[in-house]
Enzyme design. Structure first.
Site, PDB file in Angstrom:
ATOM      1  N   ARG A  45     -99.581  -2.546  38.923  1.00  0.00           N
ATOM      2  CA  ARG A  45    -100.503  -2.457  37.795  1.00  0.00           C
ATOM      3  C   ARG A  45    -101.834  -3.115  38.165  1.00  0.00           C
ATOM      4  O   ARG A  45    -101.862  -4.248  38.624  1.00  0.00           O
ATOM      5  CB  ARG A  45     -99.895  -3.148  36.577  1.00  0.00           C
TER       6      ARG A  45
ATOM      7  N   THR B  57    -107.691  -2.651  34.878  1.00  0.00           N
ATOM      8  CA  THR B  57    -107.488  -1.444  34.042  1.00  0.00           C
ATOM      9  C   THR B  57    -106.105  -1.422  33.381  1.00  0.00           C
ATOM     10  O   THR B  57    -105.869  -0.679  32.435  1.00  0.00           O
ATOM     11  CB  THR B  57    -107.615  -0.164  34.893  1.00  0.00           C
TER      12      THR B  57
ATOM     13  N   ASP C 116     -85.374  -9.170  35.703  1.00  0.00           N
ATOM     14  CA  ASP C 116     -86.129  -8.550  36.792  1.00  0.00           C
ATOM     15  C   ASP C 116     -85.163  -8.172  37.916  1.00  0.00           C
ATOM     16  O   ASP C 116     -84.613  -9.044  38.602  1.00  0.00           O
ATOM     17  CB  ASP C 116     -87.195  -9.519  37.309  1.00  0.00           C
TER      18      ASP C 116
ATOM     19  N   ASP D 283     -86.107  -9.402  41.541  1.00  0.00           N
ATOM     20  CA  ASP D 283     -85.915 -10.849  41.714  1.00  0.00           C
ATOM     21  C   ASP D 283     -84.438 -11.190  41.856  1.00  0.00           C
ATOM     22  O   ASP D 283     -84.054 -12.006  42.695  1.00  0.00           O
ATOM     23  CB  ASP D 283     -86.493 -11.612  40.515  1.00  0.00           C
TER      24      ASP D 283
HETATM   25  N1  URA Z   1     -88.291  -3.861  35.931  1.00  0.00           N
HETATM   26  C1  URA Z   1     -87.286  -4.751  35.925  1.00  0.00           C
HETATM   27  O1  URA Z   1     -86.896  -5.288  36.954  1.00  0.00           O
HETATM   28  N2  URA Z   1     -86.709  -5.068  34.751  1.00  0.00           N
HETATM   29  C2  URA Z   1     -87.095  -4.511  33.583  1.00  0.00           C
HETATM   30  O2  URA Z   1     -86.509  -4.822  32.546  1.00  0.00           O
HETATM   31  C3  URA Z   1     -88.157  -3.569  33.618  1.00  0.00           C
HETATM   32  C4  URA Z   1     -88.742  -3.266  34.805  1.00  0.00           C
END
Ligand code: URA
Length: 220
Positions: free
Chosen positions: A113, A117, A211, A214
């Protein structure tokens, strides 16, 4: 058990909701699951997704001869495939594809991202040279807004991949992500393990699993 085809989205399929899949998904959604277990069980789900994805590729008649010297009328895959992972989380799915398709070629796309913008911006792409002649397994474990996937699909279309040769596989999808992708690319097949309710203000899928990158790569 067959995949569930979504009524409103004829090219979107959800893996059969077996007790096994539900148990695997529960483990990876649990915030107390340790990284090695997260990786192990996520890999198992990825394997199920890739195996299912192969069912959407066309086959042609193929005749072979068995060791008993008897002809057998079977089928063979019509075309060749390749993978394209959306970095970084999509890279976690490459091994699952390799386990099922020996010597498979895998391209990579990095979309992030833009801070000013707030739109997805393409930073890097490296695709197999003959990608236009292949079926493409697009790899990203979490389909949230669909922004990165849409930007990646545009890269694939620019490389002359036909929409109906793209199979997008993910572990968890949001209704908004499914809607956004299918509205723009109605011929793409999406195969997902589970579809969650919504997203939070940070665009994390809810209830989700946090995530994915992660948790898989141990960077949380
Ligand atoms: N990417 C992720 O790792 N988790 C989410 O909930 C959304 C996008």
């Amino acid at each position: 058990m067959n995949c569930r085809q979504l009524t409103d989205y004829p090219n979107v399929y959800q893996l059969p909701q077996t007790n096994q899949l539900k148990a695997l998904m529960t483990i990876i959604r649990d915030r107390d699951t340790k990284r090695n277990e997260f990786v192990f069980y996520a890999d198992r789900i990825i394997r199920l997704l890739v195996e299912e994805g192969l069912n959407y590729l066309p086959v042609v008649p193929k005749k072979v001869t068995t060791p008993l010297d008897i002809p057998f009328n079977g089928v063979g895959f019509e075309g060749r495939i390749c993978g394209v992972s959306i970095m970084r989380a999509g890279e976690s799915m490459e091994q699952g594809l390799r386990h099922v398709c020996t010597g498979v070629r895998i391209g990579k796309v990095l979309v992030q991202r833009d801070e000013t913008t707030h739109l997805p911006k393409l930073y890097y792409s490296k695709l197999p040279a003959d990608i236009a002649n292949r079926y493409v397994f697009l790899l990203d474990p979490m389909l949230a807004t669909g922004g990165s996937a849409i930007a990646t699909i545009r890269v694939l279309l620019d490389a002359n991949v036909a929409q109906d040769r793209i199979v997008f596989i993910n572990l968890i999808a949001s209704p908004e992500g499914i809607h956004n992708i299918t509205r723009e690319f109605p011929k793409i097949v999406i195969i997902t393990a589970e579809i969650d309710q919504t997203m939070d203000e940070n665009k994390y899928i809810v209830p989700g699993l946090g995530d994915f990158g992660d948790r898989y790569f141990g960077t949380d």
